[in-house]
Design an enzyme around this catalytic site. Structure first.
Site, mmCIF file in Angstrom:
data_model
loop_
_atom_site.group_PDB
_atom_site.id
_atom_site.type_symbol
_atom_site.label_atom_id
_atom_site.label_comp_id
_atom_site.label_asym_id
_atom_site.label_seq_id
_atom_site.Cartn_x
_atom_site.Cartn_y
_atom_site.Cartn_z
ATOM 1 N N LYS A 82 29.214 24.100 34.608
ATOM 2 C CA LYS A 82 28.492 23.970 33.336
ATOM 3 C C LYS A 82 29.487 23.981 32.184
ATOM 4 C CE LYS A 82 24.551 25.904 30.795
ATOM 5 N NZ LYS A 82 23.467 26.907 30.821
ATOM 6 N N SER A 139 19.067 24.696 30.203
ATOM 7 C CA SER A 139 20.214 24.036 29.592
ATOM 8 C C SER A 139 21.295 23.603 30.578
ATOM 9 C CB SER A 139 20.845 24.975 28.556
ATOM 10 O OG SER A 139 21.353 26.144 29.186
ATOM 11 N N SER A 163 17.402 28.653 32.445
ATOM 12 C CA SER A 163 18.290 27.499 32.307
ATOM 13 C C SER A 163 18.928 27.030 33.594
ATOM 14 C CB SER A 163 19.394 27.808 31.282
ATOM 15 O OG SER A 163 18.847 27.913 29.991
#
Length: 379
Positions: A82, A139, A163
């Site tokens: 990420k 996210s 997320s």
């Protein structure tokens, strides 16, 4: 290089087994991962950057370690990272120590946006591998898309309100958030736990063993008691989503892998408390809400081993955003409470939209949760 089809079908633990026994090299696996990602990501936009040179150098280190007889539990496994974490986060450092090879950074939403369930790149928004008209969630958007599309078998994320679980559910993958505090939180409030997106529950267990000391899961059987709720007492869940998740749970129960028990689940909407804690403005009302939900969940886990819900209250939205719908309505309660949670693919609504089945366990029962997920996967 590995055959593309073989690579995209292998779980992380399968790749590690091949590398560890010398059937393939980490360099061959990483070259395949980079080629697959470069060839397919132009249309998907899961990655914001590929780290080809660094990945090949790390693969060479893994091959050298394997040749010396070093046992690496995740030897040669390509992973996506990420973007807001970077390769230097605690969980990524521990994964690298276990033999993983980071190959690139994955997309996240732009800063200061009103909604977080999408991913942004300089080439355009990240697309959902199941249907480009849908958002991949967020996210950890690019991580969900990369795993869902088979670019990597494992991608890291962080989960402050869902997320990891939301993009996993919408991209047809598995997303796991450990018990809060098991790994260093990524925010001051302690809401954002590191987490992982995979295609196989065995890979989630291998991830957890690499990043945190956990007991070995014991085999789970039909004695596991599960309480179902479609709303947690407050969420406005779409009937088609609830029905799809419940059908998946009923299939698992019919297979003799658990038994459903009836127990009311009535939490208070966590939105005010979550928002206050995140903003650093918590007060007595915040604490009262947190404690009320903690007591309600304690009562649930006195009667059951697992709590089951849909992962999101609505199916994936388009790239124009969710509107007034709260994609996190069923996930962020467990960032607030700290319980471990995982989402498994539950099937599709009559309109073909992917649905996740979320499972929640007692604090520090991560091994039990992953054991159940492994037994139930693809039932």
């Amino acid at each position: 290089m590995l055959d593309d089809r073989l690579y995209t079908s292998l779980p992380a633990v399968g790749i590690a087994r091949l590398v560890g026994c010398g059937e393939v090299t980490a360099r061959e696996v990483v070259d395949t991962a980079l080629a697959v990602s470069a060839g397919r990501d132009g249309a998907l936009r899961a990655f914001t950057a590929l780290w080809a040179e660094a990945a090949r150098a790390r693969a060479a280190e893994v091959d050298a370690a394997v040749a010396r007889g070093v046992c690496l539990p995740l030897a040669g496994v390509p992973i996506a990272v990420k973007a807001i974490e970077g390769a230097g986060s605690p969980q990524n450092r521990r994964l690298v120590a276990a033999g993983c090879v980071p190959i690139g950074a994955t997309s996240v939403p732009r800063a200061r946006t009103g909604w977080q369930t999408y991913g942004s790149t300089d080439r355009g928004p990240t697309l959902n591998p199941l249907d480009p008209a849908w958002s991949p969630g967020g996210s950890s958007a690019g991580s969900g898309a990369a795993v869902g599309a088979g670019l990597v078998p494992l991608a890291t994320g962080s989960d402050g309100a869902g997320s990891v679980r939301i993009p996993a559910a919408w991209c047809g993958a598995i997303g796991f958030k450990p018990t809060n505090g098991l790994l260093p939180a990524r925010d001051r409030a302690g809401l954002a736990s590191p987490g992982v997106i995979v295609r196989n529950p065995a890979d989630a267990l291998a991830y957890l063993r690499a990043v945190a000391p956990v007991p070995v899961p014991v085999p789970v059987g039909g004695s596991l008691r599960v309480v179902w709720t479609s709303s947690l007492g407050y969420a406005d869940t779409a009937p088609a989503v609830a029905a799809t998740a419940l059908r998946a749970l009923h299939r698992i129960a019919r297979a003799g892998l658990c038994r459903l028990v009836d127990h009311p689940v009535r939490l208070r909407d966590p939105a005010p408390a979550w928002t206050a804690l995140r903003a650093g403005t918590a007060d007595a009302h915040t604490e009262a809400l947190v404690q009320a939900n903690a007591r309600a969940l304690h009562r649930v886990f006195e009667e059951a081993d697992l709590l089951a819900t849909p992962t999101t209250p609505h199916p994936p939205h388009g790239h124009d955003g969710p509107g007034t719908r709260m994609s996190v309505a069923l996930t962020w309660a467990f960032n607030l409470s700290g319980h471990p949670a995982i989402t498994l693919p539950a099937g599709r609504t009559p309109d073909g939209e992917p649905v996740g089945l979320q499972l929640i366990a007692r604090h520090h029962a991560d091994a039990l949760l992953l054991g159940a997920a492994g037994a139930w996967h693809r039932t």
